[in-house]
Design an enzyme around this catalytic site. Sequence first.
Site, mmCIF file in Angstrom:
data_model
loop_
_atom_site.group_PDB
_atom_site.id
_atom_site.type_symbol
_atom_site.label_atom_id
_atom_site.label_comp_id
_atom_site.label_asym_id
_atom_site.label_seq_id
_atom_site.Cartn_x
_atom_site.Cartn_y
_atom_site.Cartn_z
ATOM 1 N N HIS A 84 0.790 -1.235 0.000
ATOM 2 C CA HIS A 84 0.000 0.000 0.000
ATOM 3 C C HIS A 84 0.816 1.275 0.000
ATOM 4 C CE1 HIS A 84 -4.068 -1.680 0.699
ATOM 5 N NE2 HIS A 84 -3.391 -2.662 1.266
ATOM 6 N N LYS A 125 -7.504 14.130 4.232
ATOM 7 C CA LYS A 125 -6.645 12.944 4.242
ATOM 8 C C LYS A 125 -5.672 13.107 5.396
ATOM 9 C CE LYS A 125 -5.718 14.113 -0.053
ATOM 10 N NZ LYS A 125 -6.043 12.893 -0.759
ATOM 11 N N ARG A 126 -4.958 12.042 5.783
ATOM 12 C CA ARG A 126 -3.959 12.176 6.832
ATOM 13 C C ARG A 126 -2.956 13.273 6.473
ATOM 14 N NH1 ARG A 126 -3.291 8.355 10.991
ATOM 15 N NH2 ARG A 126 -1.708 9.809 11.689
ATOM 16 N N LYS A 153 1.753 14.360 0.902
ATOM 17 C CA LYS A 153 0.419 14.692 0.388
ATOM 18 C C LYS A 153 0.292 16.189 0.085
ATOM 19 C CE LYS A 153 -1.773 10.888 2.957
ATOM 20 N NZ LYS A 153 -2.493 10.004 2.008
ATOM 21 N N THR A 190 -8.120 7.183 -2.088
ATOM 22 C CA THR A 190 -9.505 6.734 -2.280
ATOM 23 C C THR A 190 -10.483 7.890 -2.049
ATOM 24 O OG1 THR A 190 -9.341 5.815 -0.040
ATOM 25 C CG2 THR A 190 -9.289 4.259 -1.869
ATOM 26 N N LYS A 194 -14.146 9.051 -3.927
ATOM 27 C CA LYS A 194 -15.384 9.424 -3.224
ATOM 28 C C LYS A 194 -15.834 10.825 -3.640
ATOM 29 C CE LYS A 194 -13.652 6.615 0.474
ATOM 30 N NZ LYS A 194 -12.694 6.605 1.596
HETATM 31 C C1 26V Z 1 2.858 6.182 4.672
HETATM 32 C C2 26V Z 1 4.002 6.708 5.143
HETATM 33 C C3 26V Z 1 4.569 7.830 4.439
HETATM 34 C C4 26V Z 1 5.609 8.557 5.180
HETATM 35 C C5 26V Z 1 6.520 7.696 5.950
HETATM 36 C C6 26V Z 1 5.874 6.674 6.786
HETATM 37 C C7 26V Z 1 4.629 6.155 6.246
HETATM 38 C C8 26V Z 1 4.032 5.097 6.840
HETATM 39 C C9 26V Z 1 2.874 4.587 6.358
HETATM 40 C C10 26V Z 1 2.284 5.118 5.301
HETATM 41 C C11 26V Z 1 1.033 4.587 4.758
HETATM 42 C C12 26V Z 1 0.638 3.282 5.332
HETATM 43 C C13 26V Z 1 -0.178 2.494 4.447
HETATM 44 C C14 26V Z 1 -1.356 3.224 3.897
HETATM 45 O O1 26V Z 1 -2.248 3.644 4.611
HETATM 46 N N1 26V Z 1 -1.397 3.349 2.600
HETATM 47 C C15 26V Z 1 -2.511 3.947 1.895
HETATM 48 O O2 26V Z 1 -3.306 2.894 1.431
HETATM 49 C C16 26V Z 1 -4.447 3.347 0.738
HETATM 50 C C17 26V Z 1 -5.268 2.133 0.394
HETATM 51 O O3 26V Z 1 -4.595 1.329 -0.512
HETATM 52 C C18 26V Z 1 -4.032 4.126 -0.497
HETATM 53 O O4 26V Z 1 -5.172 4.605 -1.146
HETATM 54 C C19 26V Z 1 -3.124 5.277 -0.100
HETATM 55 O O5 26V Z 1 -2.642 5.926 -1.253
HETATM 56 C C20 26V Z 1 -1.982 4.778 0.741
HETATM 57 O O6 26V Z 1 -1.213 5.850 1.261
#
Ligand code: 26V
Length: 812
Positions: A346, A532-533, A538, A640, A644
């Site tokens: 992801h 979004k987060r 982002k 996502t 929406k």
């Molecule tokens: C992102 C980051 C970015 C900065 C550094 C640390 C870190 C750690 C975790 C994450 C994201 C964790 C996984 C996540 O939530 N991914 C999201 O998954 C969604 C569903 O597939 C997708 O639509 C998003 O683009 C994606 O960020």
Amino acid sequence: MDKTEFKRCFSRRLAEKFAMEVSDASPNELYQTLGSLMTSTYSQNWQQTWKDYREAGQKQAYYFSIEFLPGKMLKSNLLNMGWLEMVSEGLTELGISLDDLAEVEPDMALGNGGLGRLASCFMDSIASTGLPGNGNGIRYEYGLFKQRFVDNYQVELPDEWLQKGNLWEVRKESKAVDVRIGGDVYLSEDGFGNLTPNYQGGMLLRAVPYDTGMVGYQNDIVNTMRLWSVEISPEEEDRYRSIGDRRAVEDLTSVLYPDDSSEAGRKLRLSQEYFFVSAGVQSILRYYKQLNKPMDEINQYIAIHINDTHPAMCVAEFMRLLIDQEKMGWERAWNLTQEVMSYTNHTIMAEALEKWSIDMMKSVCPRIYQIIEEIDRRFVEEMTGVHDFDLIQRTRVIQCGQVHMAHLAIIGSHSTNGVAKLHSDLLKSVVLHDFYLLYPARFNNKTNGIAMRRWTQLANPALSNVLDDTIGDSWRKNPSDLRLLLNFEEDDQVLEALADAKWENKKRLATYIEDHCGIKVNSNAIFDVQIKRLHAYKRQLLNLLHIIKLYLDLKENPDLPIEPRVFIFGAKAAPSYHYAKSIIKVINETASLINQDDSINNKLKVVFLANYNVSLAERIIPAADVSEQISLASKEASGTSNMKLMLNGAVTIATLDGANVEIRDAVGDDNIAIFGLTESEVYQYYENRSYSSTDIFKNDAVVYKVVKTLVDGTIPNIISEGQEIFDSLIKYNDEFFVLRDFGDYCLAQESINQAYQDKRRWRQISLRNIANAGRFSSDKTVQRYADDIWQIEPAFAHEDDRGVTQHDTYLF
Ligand code: 26V
């Protein structure tokens, strides 16, 4: 059940449960009553669904996810049961508002963002398409923190969502399993050449499942989301007498980790991962054994999905059970494991690819570590001579004292997928390129999707009514029928009806904003939304810089011909993510400055809504005119909220990142505002190391003027935060190319401004977005997972009796 009967049943249930009449009951008592009526009704289908799967010998999928983010379930269950209208009317006749009852339910927020919400959209879609699939996760005592703003800073409060109980869950004591955490393990020979593990010390924890019915859309199917909670096992009571010892156990499923900024060295997190993996895999195996099928055929009946790397230990735990418990040989067990497991990636952010130190893994799950070591040893042995040494070293599970969870998931499964076309291509060409060389056939794409029902029928009844009146109601079951709307793009009446629905939603959001933030906004203004987060990649900062530019422009020329705009943010920052919290502070301070400045004639408002969650998303999305999807190209795996917002008629301003690319393909260039670097341009910059943010800062007068406001006192109360952000842009060379994309972004924003001024054109663009959103239905996404990866079929697909004996209780 019809309305009259419902009203009778409802009043009777209220009397049974609370010994009172409608007029005496609080909204919570009424909510509890309605919920209990619903659960007792669908529980028959729940039991029947299981019997049917079992009797048909149906292969089932289990979606292992450390996060689920369902939000509120009352209305979505009512909708899926086919009760929504009937109950709403029945309650009104009893003098009760369904909306008031729905407000009582706390959001179930056992997730951080996209990953968890996707898991819940999938749960809805799997049940709604009649597929035999279940969720497996953790029942956190506290969900994602609640966000408040104090002095414009983010403050986190605990989310005590279980305080008043959770009426959708059922505690299944009889299905508890034991999970061993910590201690030592050594192997002994049993006299027949078999190695048996012997455990010493550690904690034997009881994992108790809480099951929640996943009600399918008007199809009588109810699947299961099983969430595990830790308890002290009765045999171990004596060992945990002190409060401190008991707390140490209970902590395990106490809080959801909010920190997706860095996953550094958290032993508790690793224990959580092993806990829900072990409990889930054990309960699946127990179920399978009760089917009396040969263990060799388990791959024909069970599929386990690893949602991101957090449940990657499924690979080793499944091996452990087959080898240690079922006494199967390694090769057979390994082949079965690979056929059962599949994995979704992801994110491409390197920081997010989990790695655990060997020491920590040994201390949390020593037997699992032994098995991983053997997986690694055999991998190297198998690859040596076939592939070059460096490639093997880069792809090993264990490297430099660390266990690479993504490597384990890829090597131990038959499928690895990304979540949008661009993302899946990047996995193959960059992030997981080495693995693509080893296993090209394992890689595939499954573009994300959304549960259409929640994001239109529930969140946006006004739009849903217009759709029914215009194209009939078949879109409710088949979202691709939204395309029929394209026949009406020249129909002024339809365009106006859509605009009226939007306006109604904007009014509703405006009231919410006034009630919660004390800011009056103009519902005729453009509602421009980024939800979004909060993450640097982002680029909420890019949005902010553009807002500052507009503000400076208006200060210079109050008569500037711009359409009034309300910029709306919703975002939580991980509590330890300092930079993200600084961005929040600066947005809030900028908002205060702008909102109180009368000289700009209300042309600009900035609203940061606190505590963004699923319920707030349901309020904001239907009211949005503009959807901000402005991550640096290549960084957002899919997104996502983009889907929406499009579905609700917002016009997207976007980089060519994640699923934005597919949204552009769906609506065409004329119906979306694309800007910024492409993914390949970003990679070229990396290769040439040629990016210099200072050059832009010095040479671009607009950039200079805007960025300076972070440190020159224009925006009050941001001395340290403004400096921190300024430094990230100038001193540390702007990691996410904000300044590089700024000019292009401003042009794209200007094109939005122009387009909005032509009402008819804007409405047509909005219509085309709605009409083309059907392809992003998660019903379709899960169908692709079912066909290509899990090989499961909808219930009742087999009509022949495959000789499975009938049981009265369900076994899983
Ligand atoms: C992102 C980051 C970015 C900065 C550094 C640390 C870190 C750690 C975790 C994450 C994201 C964790 C996984 C996540 O939530 N991914 C999201 O998954 C969604 C569903 O597939 C997708 O639509 C998003 O683009 C994606 O960020």
